[in-house]
Design a protein around this motif. Structure first.
Motif, short mmCIF file in Angstrom:
data_model
loop_
_atom_site.label_atom_id
_atom_site.label_comp_id
_atom_site.label_asym_id
_atom_site.label_seq_id
_atom_site.Cartn_x
_atom_site.Cartn_y
_atom_site.Cartn_z
N ILE A 1 0.84 -1.20 0.00
CA ILE A 1 0.00 0.00 0.00
C ILE A 1 0.87 1.26 0.00
N SER A 2 1.90 1.26 0.83
CA SER A 2 2.82 2.40 0.88
C SER A 2 3.52 2.61 -0.45
N LEU A 3 3.94 1.53 -1.07
CA LEU A 3 4.61 1.63 -2.37
C LEU A 3 3.67 2.21 -3.41
N TYR A 4 2.44 1.72 -3.44
CA TYR A 4 1.48 2.24 -4.40
C TYR A 4 1.25 3.73 -4.18
N ALA B 1 12.65 2.38 -10.34
CA ALA B 1 13.25 1.48 -9.35
C ALA B 1 12.15 0.82 -8.51
N SER B 2 11.13 1.59 -8.13
CA SER B 2 10.05 1.02 -7.32
C SER B 2 9.26 -0.03 -8.11
N MET B 3 9.10 0.20 -9.43
CA MET B 3 8.42 -0.79 -10.27
C MET B 3 9.23 -2.08 -10.30
N LEU B 4 10.53 -1.96 -10.47
CA LEU B 4 11.39 -3.14 -10.52
C LEU B 4 11.40 -3.88 -9.18
N ASP B 5 11.44 -3.12 -8.09
CA ASP B 5 11.42 -3.75 -6.76
C ASP B 5 10.10 -4.47 -6.51
N LEU B 6 8.99 -3.87 -6.96
CA LEU B 6 7.70 -4.54 -6.81
C LEU B 6 7.67 -5.81 -7.67
N ALA B 7 8.24 -5.74 -8.86
CA ALA B 7 8.28 -6.93 -9.72
C ALA B 7 9.08 -8.05 -9.04
N ILE B 8 10.19 -7.71 -8.42
CA ILE B 8 10.98 -8.71 -7.69
C ILE B 8 10.13 -9.33 -6.58
N TYR B 9 9.41 -8.50 -5.88
CA TYR B 9 8.53 -8.92 -4.79
C TYR B 9 7.44 -9.86 -5.30
N VAL B 10 6.82 -9.49 -6.44
CA VAL B 10 5.76 -10.32 -7.02
C VAL B 10 6.32 -11.65 -7.51
N LEU B 11 7.46 -11.61 -8.18
CA LEU B 11 8.06 -12.85 -8.65
C LEU B 11 8.36 -13.79 -7.49
N ILE C 1 15.01 -13.19 -7.55
CA ILE C 1 15.77 -12.36 -8.48
C ILE C 1 16.77 -11.56 -7.66
N GLU C 2 18.02 -11.65 -8.04
CA GLU C 2 19.08 -10.99 -7.28
C GLU C 2 19.28 -9.53 -7.69
N ARG C 3 19.11 -9.25 -8.98
CA ARG C 3 19.43 -7.90 -9.48
C ARG C 3 18.28 -7.37 -10.33
N ARG C 4 18.14 -6.05 -10.29
CA ARG C 4 17.07 -5.42 -11.05
C ARG C 4 17.18 -5.68 -12.55
N ASP C 5 18.40 -5.86 -13.05
CA ASP C 5 18.56 -6.06 -14.50
C ASP C 5 18.08 -7.45 -14.95
N ARG D 1 3.82 10.12 -21.59
CA ARG D 1 3.37 9.61 -20.28
C ARG D 1 3.61 8.10 -20.16
N ARG D 2 4.76 7.68 -20.67
CA ARG D 2 5.12 6.26 -20.61
C ARG D 2 5.16 5.73 -19.18
N TYR D 3 5.50 6.58 -18.24
CA TYR D 3 5.63 6.16 -16.85
C TYR D 3 4.29 5.75 -16.23
N GLY D 4 3.17 6.07 -16.88
CA GLY D 4 1.86 5.67 -16.38
C GLY D 4 1.70 4.16 -16.30
N LEU D 5 2.50 3.45 -17.08
CA LEU D 5 2.48 1.98 -17.06
C LEU D 5 2.79 1.44 -15.67
N VAL D 6 3.62 2.15 -14.92
CA VAL D 6 4.02 1.68 -13.58
C VAL D 6 2.79 1.48 -12.70
N GLU D 7 1.89 2.45 -12.71
CA GLU D 7 0.69 2.35 -11.87
C GLU D 7 -0.21 1.21 -12.33
#
Length: 141
Positions: A8-11, A50-60, A68-72, A121-127
């Motif tokens: 919730i905080s991340l969102y 970075a927050s999108m990538l961290d959430l993706a790591i969390y979801v995976l 996943i060890e690294r964002r790349d 507004r490509r960054y809208g994909l994150v939300e």
């Protein structure tokens, strides 16, 4: 174990960053940004991606039990698990590449590319992805 408060905080944090980018995107059309504003936009964009990538790591981790060890490594794993569409994957790739340029080529002026990404507004994909991924986790539980 999931941390709903973190989700919730991340969102909320992402939403605030997107609103901040929207303000600058709209302002940029009418008035050139100052150097401080450009730096603020770049930093906000970096944090958002970075927050999108961290959430993706969390979801995976929580949905697929994949570490996943690294964002790349995130995008490849998302595509392998069909967790994003091909089009979303291409958009994520552009966002990641732009973030990398800003982060590591900071002496170069990359604001033109960022400005282009802002105008689209490509960054809208994150939300969108954040909502999809947390809904997927909710469905699991």
């Amino acid at each position: 174990m999931r941390d709903k408060n973190w989700e919730i905080s991340l969102y909320e944090h992402q939403h605030a960053m997107i609103k901040r980018l929207d303000v600058h995107r709209q302002k940029e059309r009418s008035t050139p940004l100052t150097q401080d504003e450009i730096m603020a936009v770049e930093h906000t964009f970096q944090l958002l991606i970075a927050s999108m990538l961290d959430l993706a790591i969390y979801v995976l981790k929580h949905h697929y039990d994949v570490t996943i060890e690294r964002r790349d490594q995130v995008l490849e794993s998302l595509l392998q698990h069909k967790d994003v569409t091909f089009e979303q994957g291409e958009q994520i790739k552009v966002l990641i590449e732009l973030r990398q340029k800003i982060l590591f080529d900071y002496l170069d002026q990359n604001f033109e590319e960022l400005s282009s990404a802002l105008s689209l507004r490509r960054y809208g994909l994150v939300e969108v992805l954040t909502k999809e991924w947390t809904a997927r986790l909710d469905h699991d539980g």
